[in-house]
Design a protein around this motif. Structure first.
Motif, PDB file in Angstrom:
ATOM      1  N   ASP A 167       0.831  -1.203   0.000  1.00 31.90           N
ATOM      2  CA  ASP A 167       0.000   0.000   0.000  1.00 31.90           C
ATOM      3  C   ASP A 167       0.867   1.256   0.000  1.00 31.90           C
ATOM      4  O   ASP A 167       0.546   2.250  -0.664  1.00 31.90           O
ATOM      5  CB  ASP A 167      -0.918   0.014   1.219  1.00 31.90           C
ATOM      6  CG  ASP A 167      -1.984  -1.069   1.156  1.00 31.90           C
ATOM      7  OD1 ASP A 167      -2.218  -1.606   0.059  1.00 31.90           O
ATOM      8  OD2 ASP A 167      -2.573  -1.392   2.214  1.00 31.90           O
TER       9      ASP A 167
ATOM     10  N   THR B  46      -4.805   9.116  -0.343  1.00 35.34           N
ATOM     11  CA  THR B  46      -5.547   8.091  -1.070  1.00 35.34           C
ATOM     12  C   THR B  46      -6.853   8.654  -1.600  1.00 35.34           C
ATOM     13  O   THR B  46      -7.237   8.403  -2.749  1.00 35.34           O
ATOM     14  CB  THR B  46      -5.824   6.878  -0.158  1.00 35.34           C
ATOM     15  OG1 THR B  46      -4.578   6.313   0.283  1.00 35.34           O
ATOM     16  CG2 THR B  46      -6.628   5.817  -0.889  1.00 35.34           C
TER      17      THR B  46
ATOM     18  N   SER C  63      -7.653   9.033  -5.509  1.00 38.98           N
ATOM     19  CA  SER C  63      -8.807   8.295  -6.018  1.00 38.98           C
ATOM     20  C   SER C  63      -9.769   9.212  -6.766  1.00 38.98           C
ATOM     21  O   SER C  63     -10.440   8.787  -7.713  1.00 38.98           O
ATOM     22  CB  SER C  63      -9.543   7.605  -4.873  1.00 38.98           C
ATOM     23  OG  SER C  63      -8.701   6.665  -4.226  1.00 38.98           O
TER      24      SER C  63
ATOM     25  N   LEU D 100       1.022   4.156  -2.777  1.00 38.92           N
ATOM     26  CA  LEU D 100       0.807   5.540  -2.361  1.00 38.92           C
ATOM     27  C   LEU D 100       1.861   6.461  -2.961  1.00 38.92           C
ATOM     28  O   LEU D 100       1.580   7.620  -3.302  1.00 38.92           O
ATOM     29  CB  LEU D 100       0.872   5.606  -0.830  1.00 38.92           C
ATOM     30  CG  LEU D 100       0.505   6.901  -0.117  1.00 38.92           C
ATOM     31  CD1 LEU D 100      -1.000   7.044  -0.057  1.00 38.92           C
ATOM     32  CD2 LEU D 100       1.080   6.903   1.290  1.00 38.92           C
TER      33      LEU D 100
END
Length: 206
Positions: free
Chosen positions: A7, A53, A57, A11
């Motif tokens: 993750d 995030t 997104s 990122l």
């Protein structure tokens, strides 16, 4: 490789402009994650991760982050590029309530060698990762265009609006909003101002 490291790499892909393969290839992902969490604090790092995030997104960017989170994003990018954790802006250092000296330091001896900055110009750090005998006679590969970079990063088309009143295509971003030291792009050396408040010049020693 833990899910947390995966993750973290995901990122950092849009922050660094390098694909995940290159970030993993440094061998520093886990060490950088540990450094970031230690320097910022686990809770505040999780807050930054959630904010970035959400922005990514929504096809947003750094302009959607708070000043403190923007400084964290800068620090992460700096660390990937140079292998060093930078000195944070005083306001961000205070807001994060960091209980450590606000100083730049190299994360690990191998971090300098693995800095992504060397790959931006197909170079290598002094005394490490030599390209091999005779490679100085080989023309370096051409720089990829914007479309190739987007395809390599897997991010497709996206608008840019940082510092702009309306969204524009990446190729239409004005020169003065591009990253890098502006003086090196559009200001001749003779026009660079001297140090603030300095009107005299030191005399040459006899």
């Amino acid at each position: 490789m833990t899910k947390e490291v995966e993750d973290f790499v995901g990122l950092c892909v849009p922050l660094t402009g390098f694909p995940a393969f290159d970030l993993y290839a440094t061998g520093m992902a886990e060490r950088y994650l540990e450094t970031a969490r230690h320097q910022i604090g686990p809770d505040r790092f999780d807050e930054f991760r959630a904010a970035w995030t959400a922005a990514a997104s929504a096809r947003g960017g750094p302009q959607d982050l708070s000043p403190v989170h923007l400084e964290v994003a800068r620090a992460l990018t700096y660390m990937w590029l140079t292998g060093a954790w930078p000195r944070l802006a005083p306001a961000a250092h205070a807001a994060l309530r960091r209980e450590m000296a606000n100083e730049e330091f190299v994360v690990a001896p191998e971090a300098y060698v693995e800095g992504l900055v060397w790959r931006t110009f197909h170079g290598h750090p002094s005394g490490a990762k030599p390209p091999g005998f005779g490679t100085w006679a080989v023309r370096p590969p051409a720089q990829p265009d914007t479309a190739a970079l987007r395809e390599d990063l897997g991010i497709g088309e996206f608008p840019c609006r940082t510092g702009l009143a309306a969204e524009v295509a990446p190729d239409a971003v004005p020169d003065h909003l591009l990253p890098g030291y502006r003086a090196s792009r559009s200001i001749p050396p003779s026009a660079v101002p001297t140090a603030a408040g300095r009107t005299d010049t030191p005399e040459e020693p006899a």
